[in-house]
Design a protein around this motif. Structure first.
Motif, mmCIF file in Angstrom:
data_model
loop_
_atom_site.group_PDB
_atom_site.id
_atom_site.type_symbol
_atom_site.label_atom_id
_atom_site.label_comp_id
_atom_site.label_asym_id
_atom_site.label_seq_id
_atom_site.Cartn_x
_atom_site.Cartn_y
_atom_site.Cartn_z
ATOM 1 N N ASP A 168 -7.895 18.798 18.796
ATOM 2 C CA ASP A 168 -9.041 17.886 18.797
ATOM 3 C C ASP A 168 -8.626 16.577 19.464
ATOM 4 N N ALA A 169 -9.516 15.577 19.398
ATOM 5 C CA ALA A 169 -9.268 14.324 20.104
ATOM 6 C C ALA A 169 -8.271 13.416 19.397
ATOM 7 N N ALA A 170 -7.926 13.707 18.140
ATOM 8 C CA ALA A 170 -7.005 12.839 17.397
ATOM 9 C C ALA A 170 -5.635 12.774 18.070
ATOM 10 N N GLY A 171 -5.123 13.929 18.494
ATOM 11 C CA GLY A 171 -3.819 13.966 19.156
ATOM 12 C C GLY A 171 -3.790 13.139 20.422
ATOM 13 N N PRO A 172 -4.736 13.340 21.343
ATOM 14 C CA PRO A 172 -4.763 12.534 22.568
ATOM 15 C C PRO A 172 -4.935 11.040 22.285
ATOM 16 N N MET A 173 -5.708 10.698 21.234
ATOM 17 C CA MET A 173 -5.907 9.294 20.897
ATOM 18 C C MET A 173 -4.576 8.656 20.480
ATOM 19 N N ASP A 174 -3.827 9.362 19.629
ATOM 20 C CA ASP A 174 -2.516 8.859 19.209
ATOM 21 C C ASP A 174 -1.553 8.780 20.397
ATOM 22 N N LEU A 176 -2.285 8.273 23.478
ATOM 23 C CA LEU A 176 -2.651 7.133 24.319
ATOM 24 C C LEU A 176 -2.018 5.848 23.779
ATOM 25 N N SER A 177 -2.087 5.673 22.460
ATOM 26 C CA SER A 177 -1.478 4.498 21.843
ATOM 27 C C SER A 177 0.035 4.504 22.044
ATOM 28 N N GLU A 178 0.627 5.678 21.913
ATOM 29 C CA GLU A 178 2.074 5.814 22.097
ATOM 30 C C GLU A 178 2.483 5.443 23.523
ATOM 31 N N GLU A 179 1.718 5.916 24.486
ATOM 32 C CA GLU A 179 2.050 5.637 25.881
ATOM 33 C C GLU A 179 1.854 4.154 26.209
ATOM 34 N N LEU A 180 0.870 3.532 25.579
ATOM 35 C CA LEU A 180 0.656 2.101 25.800
ATOM 36 C C LEU A 180 1.855 1.291 25.307
ATOM 37 N N GLU A 195 6.317 4.867 36.133
ATOM 38 C CA GLU A 195 6.311 6.129 35.390
ATOM 39 C C GLU A 195 5.514 6.011 34.103
ATOM 40 N N GLU A 196 5.734 4.932 33.362
ATOM 41 C CA GLU A 196 5.043 4.765 32.086
ATOM 42 C C GLU A 196 3.548 4.503 32.282
ATOM 43 N N LEU A 197 3.202 3.798 33.356
ATOM 44 C CA LEU A 197 1.790 3.587 33.662
ATOM 45 C C LEU A 197 1.126 4.918 33.993
ATOM 46 N N GLY A 198 1.833 5.755 34.753
ATOM 47 C CA GLY A 198 1.309 7.081 35.069
ATOM 48 C C GLY A 198 1.091 7.910 33.821
ATOM 49 N N ASP A 199 2.047 7.830 32.872
ATOM 50 C CA ASP A 199 1.895 8.562 31.608
ATOM 51 C C ASP A 199 0.677 8.070 30.832
ATOM 52 N N ALA A 203 -2.565 10.287 29.901
ATOM 53 C CA ALA A 203 -3.019 10.413 28.520
ATOM 54 C C ALA A 203 -4.490 10.014 28.384
ATOM 55 N N ALA A 204 -4.904 9.009 29.156
ATOM 56 C CA ALA A 204 -6.302 8.577 29.121
ATOM 57 C C ALA A 204 -7.224 9.684 29.628
ATOM 58 N N VAL A 205 -6.786 10.370 30.693
ATOM 59 C CA VAL A 205 -7.579 11.491 31.213
ATOM 60 C C VAL A 205 -7.660 12.606 30.178
ATOM 61 N N ASN A 206 -6.554 12.872 29.499
ATOM 62 C CA ASN A 206 -6.537 13.915 28.476
ATOM 63 C C ASN A 206 -7.508 13.583 27.348
ATOM 64 N N LEU A 207 -7.525 12.312 26.946
ATOM 65 C CA LEU A 207 -8.466 11.887 25.903
ATOM 66 C C LEU A 207 -9.903 12.030 26.382
ATOM 67 N N SER A 208 -10.174 11.618 27.603
ATOM 68 C CA SER A 208 -11.539 11.711 28.135
ATOM 69 C C SER A 208 -12.021 13.156 28.153
ATOM 70 N N ARG A 209 -11.096 14.072 28.459
ATOM 71 C CA ARG A 209 -11.458 15.498 28.471
ATOM 72 C C ARG A 209 -11.844 15.968 27.073
ATOM 73 N N HIS A 210 -11.110 15.503 26.065
ATOM 74 C CA HIS A 210 -11.371 15.940 24.689
ATOM 75 C C HIS A 210 -12.643 15.337 24.102
ATOM 76 N N ILE A 211 -13.035 14.165 24.551
ATOM 77 C CA ILE A 211 -14.252 13.556 24.013
ATOM 78 C C ILE A 211 -15.467 13.831 24.910
ATOM 79 N N GLY A 212 -15.258 14.689 25.930
ATOM 80 C CA GLY A 212 -16.370 15.117 26.768
ATOM 81 C C GLY A 212 -16.852 14.085 27.765
ATOM 82 N N VAL A 213 -15.944 13.228 28.244
ATOM 83 C CA VAL A 213 -16.309 12.203 29.220
ATOM 84 C C VAL A 213 -15.578 12.484 30.528
ATOM 85 N N ASP A 214 -16.293 12.419 31.645
ATOM 86 C CA ASP A 214 -15.683 12.590 32.961
ATOM 87 C C ASP A 214 -14.923 11.314 33.311
#
Length: 264
Positions: A168-174, A176-180, A195-199, A203-214
């Motif tokens: 679900d979206a909880a993992g990608p949300m966490d 994203l915070s970790e990568e920040l 490298e870290e900015l790319g990560d 992660a932001a794209v992964n979250l957007s996919r899970h919450i149904g946002v392009d």
């Protein structure tokens, strides 16, 4: 001067002939000099203009921009035709065979009662056709020339089909915070920032996919919003008789907040 019969209505065959004439010794010097590489960017730009016409829901504009894309197809094909490798009929033959092969639920005995089943069959047939024997092969086949956010999303979707995904979206949300936090540390230390900015973006794209946002659409909308607010800040500064570049960061921030309060 080339003799060209003017018509009230031209067809695709006329376009093919016209492009061949333009690249002929009697044609246009600019057209003759072009290569696949020299007009590569134009192909991308014309495709983006088609997307803009679609977003505008403007059929006349769409027809014009599709014509520009069709010209690109014919232009590139003409270069290959001159080299004796293939012509437009071969391009059409290839895509027709691909469509028939990838629609066995229409032209064969395979059953597919939903769009999801069609896409699943399409993906399996594509992997077989491209000789993608592993899931990694499928990921590596995603074009590196795609816009980065779009490519990241496609890679993530293919990985998800292999079961490599968050439930679900909880993992990608966490994540994203970790990568920040990792980006903050990298910036503070002055190492691995790119490298870290790319990560973080991945992660932001992964979250957007899970919450149904392009992700592409979301970033486009955010950029449009920034332009609207920037314009408002510039106008507010002008009302004060001041140029933006003469304002302090604190003053600009106050005007930015006023622009936000205006609902821009």
């Amino acid at each position: 001067m080339i003799n060209w019969i003017k018509k009230n209505h031209y067809d695709v065959a006329d376009l093919v002939e016209l492009v061949a004439l333009l690249r002929s010794p009697e044609g246009c010097p600019w057209d003759r000099e072009q290569t696949h590489e020299s007009v590569r960017r134009e192909f991308l730009e014309e495709t983006c203009e088609v997307i803009e016409a679609i977003d505008q829901k403007d059929s006349d504009h769409l027809k014009e921009e599709l014509g520009d894309v069709l010209l690109q197809v014919v232009f590139h094909t003409q270069m290959e035709r001159e080299a004796g490798r293939f012509q437009l009929d071969d391009v059409a033959d290839g895509i027709c065979k691909k469509l028939i092969y990838r629609h066995p639920h229409v032209f064969g005995q395979v059953q597919a009662s939903s769009a999801e089943q069609v896409l699943d069959n399409w993906d399996k047939l594509k992997r077989k056709e491209k000789n993608q024997q592993t899931h990694t092969d499928a990921l590596q086949a995603v074009a590196r020339s795609l816009p980065a956010l779009w490519r990241a999303e496609k890679v993530q979707k293919k990985a998800a089909r292999a079961g490599f995904d968050w439930p679900d979206a909880a993992g990608p949300m966490d994540k994203l915070s970790e990568e920040l936090e990792e980006l903050k540390q990298a910036a503070a230390q002055g190492t691995n920032v790119e490298e870290e900015l790319g990560d973080l973006l991945f992660a932001a794209v992964n979250l957007s996919r899970h919450i149904g946002v392009d992700g592409e659409m979301a970033l486009t909308a955010a950029t449009d919003k920034f332009i609207r607010r920037f314009a408002a800040v510039e106008n507010l500064a002008a009302e004060q008789g001041r140029a933006m570049e003469r304002l302090s960061p604190e003053e600009l921030d106050k005007l930015w907040e006023r622009a936000k309060q205006q609902g821009l």
